[in-house]
Motif scaffolding. Structure first.
Motif, PDB file in Angstrom:
ATOM      1  N   THR A  25       0.844  -1.196   0.000  1.00 46.29           N
ATOM      2  CA  THR A  25       0.000   0.000   0.000  1.00 46.29           C
ATOM      3  C   THR A  25       0.876   1.242   0.000  1.00 46.29           C
ATOM      4  N   ASN A  26       0.596   2.163  -0.893  1.00 44.41           N
ATOM      5  CA  ASN A  26       1.336   3.423  -0.954  1.00 44.41           C
ATOM      6  C   ASN A  26       0.834   4.350   0.153  1.00 44.41           C
ATOM      7  N   ILE A  27       1.708   4.630   1.141  1.00 47.99           N
ATOM      8  CA  ILE A  27       1.302   5.489   2.265  1.00 47.99           C
ATOM      9  C   ILE A  27       2.058   6.816   2.240  1.00 47.99           C
ATOM     10  N   SER A  28       2.693   7.139   1.112  1.00 46.03           N
ATOM     11  CA  SER A  28       3.572   8.319   1.040  1.00 46.03           C
ATOM     12  C   SER A  28       2.855   9.597   1.431  1.00 46.03           C
ATOM     13  N   GLY A  29       1.650   9.772   0.960  1.00 47.35           N
ATOM     14  CA  GLY A  29       0.931  11.029   1.192  1.00 47.35           C
ATOM     15  C   GLY A  29       0.510  11.251   2.619  1.00 47.35           C
ATOM     16  N   THR A  30       0.646  10.251   3.470  1.00 48.31           N
ATOM     17  CA  THR A  30       0.190  10.380   4.855  1.00 48.31           C
ATOM     18  C   THR A  30       1.303  10.775   5.812  1.00 48.31           C
ATOM     19  N   LEU A  31       2.551  10.916   5.321  1.00 48.02           N
ATOM     20  CA  LEU A  31       3.699  11.104   6.206  1.00 48.02           C
ATOM     21  C   LEU A  31       4.262  12.514   6.121  1.00 48.02           C
ATOM     22  N   THR A  32       4.542  13.104   7.275  1.00 52.00           N
ATOM     23  CA  THR A  32       5.313  14.351   7.324  1.00 52.00           C
ATOM     24  C   THR A  32       6.800  14.004   7.241  1.00 52.00           C
ATOM     25  N   ASN A  33       7.658  15.023   7.123  1.00 52.68           N
ATOM     26  CA  ASN A  33       9.099  14.775   7.107  1.00 52.68           C
ATOM     27  C   ASN A  33       9.555  14.050   8.365  1.00 52.68           C
ATOM     28  N   ALA A  34       9.055  14.497   9.512  1.00 45.28           N
ATOM     29  CA  ALA A  34       9.442  13.889  10.784  1.00 45.28           C
ATOM     30  C   ALA A  34       8.966  12.439  10.855  1.00 45.28           C
ATOM     31  N   GLU A  35       7.779  12.174  10.378  1.00 48.70           N
ATOM     32  CA  GLU A  35       7.244  10.805  10.394  1.00 48.70           C
ATOM     33  C   GLU A  35       8.021   9.907   9.431  1.00 48.70           C
ATOM     34  N   PHE A  36       8.437  10.465   8.297  1.00 47.75           N
ATOM     35  CA  PHE A  36       9.239   9.699   7.349  1.00 47.75           C
ATOM     36  C   PHE A  36      10.580   9.319   7.977  1.00 47.75           C
ATOM     37  N   PHE A  37      11.263  10.283   8.614  1.00 48.80           N
ATOM     38  CA  PHE A  37      12.530  10.001   9.291  1.00 48.80           C
ATOM     39  C   PHE A  37      12.355   8.923  10.349  1.00 48.80           C
ATOM     40  N   GLU A  38      11.293   8.995  11.118  1.00 46.03           N
ATOM     41  CA  GLU A  38      11.036   8.016  12.166  1.00 46.03           C
ATOM     42  C   GLU A  38      10.776   6.634  11.560  1.00 46.03           C
ATOM     43  N   LEU A  39      10.040   6.597  10.471  1.00 41.48           N
ATOM     44  CA  LEU A  39       9.735   5.321   9.822  1.00 41.48           C
ATOM     45  C   LEU A  39      11.008   4.641   9.334  1.00 41.48           C
TER      46      LEU A  39
END
Length: 439
Positions: free
Chosen positions: A94-108
């Motif tokens: 599942t493409n979840i790219s649009g749901t992430l902020t920069n901080a959430e992306f770094f954490e992921l």
């Protein structure tokens, strides 16, 4: 004449005709030209052939254990990990790219209790499908350069795996069964403390680069470079080798026919092959690039048997793929192209092919131990040169390949950093490395 006589004569004629036709069929010899055995072509296999799982391997593994990070570039660890992942059933992409902020992306990507599997460049889901089992009916027509495995279970029923394109922050979430995750954690994550400790450097708001905390002692190696027969490559690459002309030049030799040219540089022991009929413009997919170029090299057994070349980069606009030599777990670099295969895809077949025509023999001698400075000292050195940190894409340990006139090749440990798309050697003499006189 009586009716019975007519029947007998007719029957006799039919029998005689049948015998005559049968005899002609048995004794008929067609008029054929003799076969010229020189026109029979055979597939030329120069050395070895490789499967995708042997040439598509990570560049680096990072283990995030709590607030600590450990890393490795060991090929054995990577091969063992990919082999275990090949038994997974991956589903629910599942493409979840649009749901992430920069901080959430770094954490992921960099958060606690997860493993980062970092590839040198983008690969597609379709390309990775023979290596890992995707169970979805339709795969995304997309690419990724990292796989993130969360080693802490989110659910009693499944584990979570992410496929990430780091520079574009595109993320696909998927699932594997809990038993597979538990085996992965036990086999790899739980043992990660045996690897060197790493620290993170935020090169920009969207990129973090990890380097080892401590200095490391590595050996330099010396090999004999054995030259392959150029005639083998002429037979393998030209459609009609018997029509190829040959001449000597200032730098080496040239082979050519009406459509193709092979230039040999005898100083660097490399050659370039160009088929002008295949020149093409426009982008093509990463899948198409890697599949066709690796198949092309396999067709003539162009991989060395005793060490590896791995997929290292792909350029869709240039239609080019680069495969790099790896020795003793590390990438090998040489400014003259002696440690890489560069292949450009044409309209249908290969347009350009650049590579060394030597192989390193299976024996080596260790010349001396070299102490590479810590990642922190290397980073301080780079930043002191006033380079733009936002252009730093990665920093890794590797080997510099140097050769001499006696066919000896030396692999010298060195630091390399990827800056604005290009790999550059770090001049570490000023930051504590013991020089070994191969500049």
């Amino acid at each position: 004449m009586k009716y019975e006589q007519i029947k007998s004569i007719t029957l006799t004629l039919l029998v005689v005709s049948s015998i005559f036709l049968t005899w002609n069929l048995w004794t008929y010899q067609p008029s054929l030209e003799p076969i010229d055995e020189s026109t029979i072509t055979e597939d030329i296999v120069i050395s070895d052939q490789k499967e995708l799982r042997e040439i598509i391997l990570p560049l680096k593994l990072l283990y995030h254990r709590g607030t600590d990070t450990y890393g490795t570039q060991r090929q054995f660890e990577m091969e063992k990990m990919i082999n275990q992942m090949a038994s997974w059933d991956v589903y629910g992409l599942t493409n979840i790219s649009g749901t992430l902020t920069n901080a959430e992306f770094f954490e992921l990507v960099h958060g606690e209790d997860r493993v980062e599997i970092i590839f040198p460049d983008l690969i597609s889901f379709e390309l990775f499908n023979p290596i890992i089992r995707f169970r979805d009916n339709q795969l995304p027509a997309d690419t990724f350069d990292r796989i993130i495995v969360k080693t802490r279970e989110d659910s009693a029923e499944y584990g979570t795996v992410y496929f990430v394109s780091y520079s574009t922050q595109k993320v696909y979430e998927s699932r594997i069964n809990t038993a597979a995750l538990q085996d992965f954690e036990k086999e790899f994550a739980a043992k990660s403390i045996k690897h060197p400790e790493y620290f993170g450097f935020d090169a920009s708001d969207t990129r973090r680069v990890y380097l080892p905390e401590n200095s490391m002692d590595l050996n330099s190696y010396q090999y004999v470079a054995e030259q392959d027969s150029l005639n083998q490559y002429v037979d393998a690459l030209f459609s009609k080798p018997s029509l190829v002309s040959h001449e000597f030049t200032n730098t080496g030799e040239e082979f050519n026919d009406e459509t193709s040219l092979m230039r040999v540089n005898v100083h660097n022991k490399t050659f370039s092959f160009v088929n002008i009929e295949e020149e093409a413009e426009g982008e093509t997919s990463v899948t198409n690039l890697v599949m066709q170029t690796s198949d092309f090299i396999n067709d003539h057994g162009g991989w060395p048997a005793d060490y590896s070349y791995r997929y290292f980069s792909a350029s869709k606009p240039q239609r080019k793929v680069q495969y790099r030599m790896f020795m003793h777990d590390l990438p090998v670099f040489n400014e003259s192209g002696m440690s890489e295969y560069s292949v450009v895809l044409g309209k249908v077949n290969i347009y350009k092919y650049y590579r060394p025509y030597t192989s390193l023999d299976g024996t080596s001698s260790e010349t001396r131990s070299v102490t590479l400075p810590s990642g922190r000292k290397v980073l301080e050195h780079l930043l002191a040169d006033n380079i733009n940190p936002e252009q730093i894409e990665d920093i890794v340990q590797g080997f510099k390949l140097a050769n001499d006139v006696s066919n000896l090749v030396v692999l010298e440990p060195a630091w390399y950093y990827k800056y604005a798309g290009s790999w550059i050697r770090v001049q570490t003499e000023d930051v504590g490395r013991v020089p070994i006189g191969l500049e």
